[in-house]
Structures are given as C-alpha cells and as structure tokens.
Enzyme design. Structure first.
Site: not given
Length: 268
Positions: A10-11, A35-36, A52, A131, A144, A148
């Site tokens: 996720g960078a 993803r791209r 992922v 988180s 969410y 976590k």
C-alpha cells in the site's frame, strides 16, 4: 553493512508512501506495492503490482523481490481500507468479509509468503500497521476496529513463534492520520434509516477531528524506529494522541474510558 531490503504494501499514497520514502532515506532498498503497480512520477523506491487479496499476486511479488535481491529483511504490512462511520449492521456480510480479506488476511498472506525466506536467511522483521482502534474500539467503526484487533493478536502470537529464527513481529499503532485513506472510505452497503442521523453526526465529528490530525510522516518515523531497534517492542504508538490513548486504556477505569469515548464522539 549490507543494504537491507524492505517490502512495503500500500505504498502509493498515505502512510505507505511516507513509510517507503522514510525507509529509503534511511538507506533501505525499498520495494513498494499497490494494486496498480508503478505509476507516473519519480520515486525514491521501486513499485510493484500487488493485490494482497490474491494468493497468486502475493507470491509473484515476493518471488520478484527475491529474484532481484535474494533476501527480504523488512516487511511492512500497510495495505488496507475502511468503511465510513456507520452502524455495524449497516455492512453486509460480503462487505465485512471484504474488509477482513484485505486488512487482516492480506497481512496473513504477505507474512506467510515472506517468512520462509526470513527463516532461511536467519533474521528479519515484520511490522504491521495497526491502529489505536486495535486496543480501543470505536462506535460506528466496528468492522475496521475488529480487523485491527485481529492484527494485534496475530502479530503478538507471531512474535513469540519467530524469535528463535531472529525474526520479530511488531505493531505500529497510529491514531487519526491525515491521509487520502480518510477521504476514500467505502460507504456501508446496507444502510438503515434507524442510523441515518447518528451516521451523519459521526461523519461530521470525524471530519472535525481530522482537521487537526497528524500527518503520515509521524507514522513513518515510528516504523523506522521499530525497524532499526535492536530489541524491538511488541507495540509502538505513533504520535501524541495515540500515546495518550494507550496510556488511558492501560490505566483509566473502564467506566471513565466508556464515558470519555462517548463524550468525545458526542454520542447521547
């Protein structure tokens, strides 16, 4: 000292981008993922395509780094998404499964793919972006928070299992962080009229809090600290608010925490 190899999921933006940049500045050879995959613009690190939620995609990306570098010293599991403030029952089972598939099982897939290489090389570190909601549940953010919480338990158990191979597992716990993540929350897919008013009020309150939130560089600095620590802790809070909330959760009576959460979120 040989250059250490880091893989950050996720960078492409937000915490993942800030973390990849910070690690590169500190001397790591960094491979970021999204993803791209690679996108327009110059970066201080390489970008790979990776989903992922796909076993095949995860294996292919890890195999690519191993072909290029022969080792992976640091895995930062950051990829994830959230649902806009809503009642827990306003997300379908399919949506609940989807958020777990990315936020939790994505961490499991990445970790399982990397660990055999870390064991073979006799060391490594896995840093999971958790988180404060991993230890402090948030009303109208149940799914969410649940992902976590799952990361917290998984990471601590993993740390005990892997120490004999020189591998450590760590959680970094940010509080509110001003990133594109918060501007792109998914809407709940099973909205109910009963929650409409509080859903609107919660969205407004979160917007107010986000105005004063810390930026992703605070989290990136914490990740670097955890990555370089000779004797890493199991958990690192990221930023002042996260540290205060951890302290309160540890020492404040349950009733005080309960009323404090409701007061802060302006819940009747």
């Amino acid at each position: 000292m040989n250059t250490k190899i880091a893989l950050v999921t996720g960078a492409s933006s937000g915490i993942g981008e800030a973390t990849a940049k910070r690690l590169a500045q500190a001397g790591f050879k960094v491979y970021g993922t999204s993803r791209r995959g690679a996108q327009a613009g110059r970066r201080a690190y390489e970008m790979l395509a990776l989903d992922v939620t796909s076993d095949a995609s995860v294996q292919e990306a890890v195999a690519c780094v191993m072909r290029l570098e022969g080792r992976i010293d640091l895995l930062v599991n950051n990829a994830g998404f959230g649902v806009a403030p809503a009642g827990a029952e306003e997300s379908s089972i399919a949506q609940a499964q989807s958020i777990f598939d990315t936020n939790f099982f994505g961490v499991v897939r990445m970790t399982r793919a990397v660990l055999p290489h870390m064991r073979a090389q006799g060391g490594g570190r896995v840093i999971n972006i958790g988180s404060v909601l991993g230890f402090l549940p948030m009303p109208y953010g149940a799914l969410y928070a649940a992902t976590k919480h799952a990361i917290e338990g998984y990471s601590e158990s993993l740390d005990h299992e892997l120490r004999n191979w020189g591998i450590r597992s760590v959680v970094v716990e940010p509080a509110y962080t001003k990133t594109p993540f918060d501007a792109n929350l998914l809407e709940p897919d099973a909205k109910l009229e009963a929650y409409r008013e509080v859903r609107t009020a919660m969205a407004r309150r979160i917007g107010e809090v986000m105005e004063g939130a810390e930026g992703p560089d605070v989290v990136a600095d914490t990740v670097l600290k955890a990555a370089l620590a000779v004797r890493p802790k199991l958990r690192y809070t990221a930023g002042g608010l996260a540290a205060r909330l951890r302290l309160l959760r540890t020492f404040a009576p349950a009733g005080v925490m309960d009323s404090g959460i409701r007061k802060d979120l302006r819940l009747a």
